[in-house]
Design a protein around this motif. Structure first.
Motif, mmCIF file in Angstrom:
data_model
loop_
_atom_site.group_PDB
_atom_site.id
_atom_site.type_symbol
_atom_site.label_atom_id
_atom_site.label_comp_id
_atom_site.label_asym_id
_atom_site.label_seq_id
_atom_site.Cartn_x
_atom_site.Cartn_y
_atom_site.Cartn_z
ATOM 1 N N VAL A 152 3.998 -12.128 7.603
ATOM 2 C CA VAL A 152 5.074 -11.236 7.169
ATOM 3 C C VAL A 152 5.169 -11.244 5.656
ATOM 4 O O VAL A 152 4.593 -12.089 4.980
ATOM 5 C CB VAL A 152 6.427 -11.666 7.778
ATOM 6 C CG1 VAL A 152 6.320 -11.840 9.282
ATOM 7 C CG2 VAL A 152 6.960 -12.957 7.131
ATOM 8 N N GLY A 153 5.933 -10.287 5.130
ATOM 9 C CA GLY A 153 6.223 -10.341 3.711
ATOM 10 C C GLY A 153 6.445 -8.993 3.071
ATOM 11 O O GLY A 153 6.387 -7.943 3.713
ATOM 12 N N ASP A 154 6.721 -9.072 1.779
ATOM 13 C CA ASP A 154 6.781 -7.904 0.915
ATOM 14 C C ASP A 154 5.380 -7.746 0.336
ATOM 15 O O ASP A 154 4.987 -8.479 -0.561
ATOM 16 C CB ASP A 154 7.828 -8.127 -0.186
ATOM 17 C CG ASP A 154 7.884 -6.986 -1.197
ATOM 18 O OD1 ASP A 154 7.063 -6.053 -1.094
ATOM 19 O OD2 ASP A 154 8.740 -7.048 -2.096
ATOM 20 N N PHE A 155 4.642 -6.783 0.867
ATOM 21 C CA PHE A 155 3.251 -6.604 0.473
ATOM 22 C C PHE A 155 3.114 -5.723 -0.769
ATOM 23 O O PHE A 155 2.024 -5.566 -1.299
ATOM 24 C CB PHE A 155 2.435 -6.047 1.633
ATOM 25 C CG PHE A 155 2.104 -7.082 2.682
ATOM 26 C CD1 PHE A 155 0.837 -7.625 2.771
ATOM 27 C CD2 PHE A 155 3.076 -7.532 3.563
ATOM 28 C CE1 PHE A 155 0.532 -8.589 3.717
ATOM 29 C CE2 PHE A 155 2.786 -8.496 4.523
ATOM 30 C CZ PHE A 155 1.511 -9.032 4.595
ATOM 31 N N ASN A 156 4.207 -5.121 -1.196
ATOM 32 C CA ASN A 156 4.231 -4.285 -2.407
ATOM 33 C C ASN A 156 3.228 -3.147 -2.366
ATOM 34 O O ASN A 156 2.828 -2.632 -3.414
ATOM 35 C CB ASN A 156 4.004 -5.148 -3.665
ATOM 36 C CG ASN A 156 5.316 -5.642 -4.242
ATOM 37 O OD1 ASN A 156 6.306 -4.920 -4.245
ATOM 38 N ND2 ASN A 156 5.331 -6.873 -4.724
ATOM 39 N N GLY A 157 2.809 -2.752 -1.175
ATOM 40 C CA GLY A 157 1.895 -1.634 -1.016
ATOM 41 C C GLY A 157 2.370 -0.726 0.106
ATOM 42 O O GLY A 157 2.762 -1.213 1.170
ATOM 43 N N THR A 158 2.352 0.564 -0.125
ATOM 44 C CA THR A 158 2.731 1.526 0.911
ATOM 45 C C THR A 158 1.581 1.690 1.906
ATOM 46 O O THR A 158 0.446 1.289 1.632
ATOM 47 C CB THR A 158 3.102 2.866 0.273
ATOM 48 O OG1 THR A 158 2.076 3.261 -0.653
ATOM 49 C CG2 THR A 158 4.434 2.777 -0.474
ATOM 50 N N PRO A 159 1.856 2.251 3.080
ATOM 51 C CA PRO A 159 0.852 2.257 4.158
ATOM 52 C C PRO A 159 -0.486 2.894 3.802
ATOM 53 O O PRO A 159 -1.516 2.520 4.373
ATOM 54 C CB PRO A 159 1.556 3.037 5.272
ATOM 55 C CG PRO A 159 3.008 2.774 5.056
ATOM 56 C CD PRO A 159 3.167 2.736 3.560
ATOM 57 N N GLU A 160 -0.498 3.840 2.852
ATOM 58 C CA GLU A 160 -1.753 4.528 2.539
ATOM 59 C C GLU A 160 -2.609 3.781 1.527
ATOM 60 O O GLU A 160 -3.743 4.190 1.250
ATOM 61 C CB GLU A 160 -1.471 5.945 2.015
ATOM 62 C CG GLU A 160 -0.870 6.005 0.618
ATOM 63 C CD GLU A 160 0.621 5.752 0.565
ATOM 64 O OE1 GLU A 160 1.195 5.824 -0.546
ATOM 65 O OE2 GLU A 160 1.226 5.476 1.628
ATOM 66 N N THR A 161 -2.118 2.674 0.969
ATOM 67 C CA THR A 161 -2.877 1.952 -0.049
ATOM 68 C C THR A 161 -3.998 1.129 0.583
ATOM 69 O O THR A 161 -3.957 0.770 1.759
ATOM 70 C CB THR A 161 -1.960 1.036 -0.879
ATOM 71 O OG1 THR A 161 -1.293 0.120 0.001
ATOM 72 C CG2 THR A 161 -0.926 1.849 -1.644
ATOM 73 N N ARG A 162 -4.993 0.811 -0.239
ATOM 74 C CA ARG A 162 -6.169 0.097 0.271
ATOM 75 C C ARG A 162 -5.820 -1.298 0.778
ATOM 76 O O ARG A 162 -6.413 -1.775 1.752
ATOM 77 C CB ARG A 162 -7.229 -0.011 -0.830
ATOM 78 C CG ARG A 162 -7.975 1.286 -1.122
ATOM 79 C CD ARG A 162 -9.021 1.077 -2.176
ATOM 80 N NE ARG A 162 -8.414 0.680 -3.445
ATOM 81 C CZ ARG A 162 -9.027 -0.077 -4.363
ATOM 82 N NH1 ARG A 162 -10.233 -0.552 -4.137
ATOM 83 N NH2 ARG A 162 -8.414 -0.368 -5.500
#
Length: 266
Positions: A152-162
């Motif tokens: 889990v976490g704050d991945f700082n990336g939106t779903p379309e990012t690599r």
């Protein structure tokens, strides 16, 4: 079945004493087994206060080192558990002083690995975030193949990012599995517009990243699961303001909760 939560609790201590009551109320209502917290303020250790109020006695706190983002105070990440940690490990993510953390616990006779992280901050696409996710995947890949994993976490990336696409090569988003798509957004809540400094910072960041003054919002928070799990439920939490103030939210992120069960043998 186990219940897990992820929430970025925001390192800012402005109005913390009011926000923390909203956090406790919302988290306590879910009766979670495991919680991943991001942006734990240090040296105050806001995770310790939450753990005590939630009666979750087992805590792994990981301070970040040599934070590379100007103007950001010392902070870290933490995991709270109702069950003892059988094993604890951390992973240096090699940028912005950040670490991922993982613990092994046993719940109802089932050993599982729970992982938490707060990954490379940059608005939009980032090769550094991709590198961090590759390190995370390699690290989790060292575990026995029969080990159920929740990351889990704050991945700082939106779903379309690599970076997120890279994560989904090995793991499934619990929310997308349950609903067929990711949530419309998990950040920011109206808390980010509370106070002119916070509001101005959001405008500047949005202009630099997206060249628009239109308010940005997107999905940055995830519960990823290995193939061992079935998702019984997954939803956003901490989505409501204080009853006396429509812009006072628990955090600038919504939280995610998932009810998970081990999938039956094929």
């Amino acid at each position: 079945m186990i219940k897990v939560i992820t929430i970025n609790i925001l390192f800012e201590l402005d109005e913390w004493e009011r926000r923390r009551e909203l956090l406790v109320e919302g988290l306590k209502a879910e009766k979670p087994d495991l919680i991943g917290l991001q942006e734990v303020q240090l040296p105050e250790d806001t995770s310790a206060w939450l753990a005590e109020r939630l009666e979750m006695p087992y805590v792994q706190l990981v301070p970040y080192q040599n934070n590379e983002i100007p103007g950001i105070p010392d902070y870290g990440a933490a995991m709270l558990s109702r069950y003892p940690f059988i094993q604890q490990d951390i992973l240096d993510l090699h940028s912005q002083g950040r670490f991922a953390q993982r613990v092994r616990v046993e719940i109802n006779g089932q050993s599982i690995t729970f992982c938490n992280g707060h990954y490379y901050w940059y608005p939009g696409e980032s090769p550094e975030r991709v590198k961090q996710i590759q390190r995370l995947r390699d690290w989790l890949g060292e575990l026995p193949p029969e080990m159920p994993i929740v990351a889990v976490g704050d991945f700082n990336g939106t779903p379309e990012t690599r970076a997120i696409a890279h994560m989904k090569e090995n793991y499934t988003s619990a929310y997308a599995s349950h609903w067929g798509k990711e949530p419309e957004y998990t950040c920011p809540t109206p808390l980010s517009r509370r106070g002119w400094r916070r509001w101005l910072r959001q405008i500047i960041l949005n202009w630099k990243a997206n060249k628009t003054l239109k308010p940005w919002r997107g999905t940055l928070d995830y519960i990823f699961i290995s193939s061992h799990w079935q998702v019984r439920d997954c939803r956003l939490i901490l989505t409501q303001p204080a009853p006396f103030d429509r812009t006072l939210y628990p955090s600038d992120h919504f939280g995610l909760v998932a009810d998970l069960a081990i999938a039956p043998e094929p």
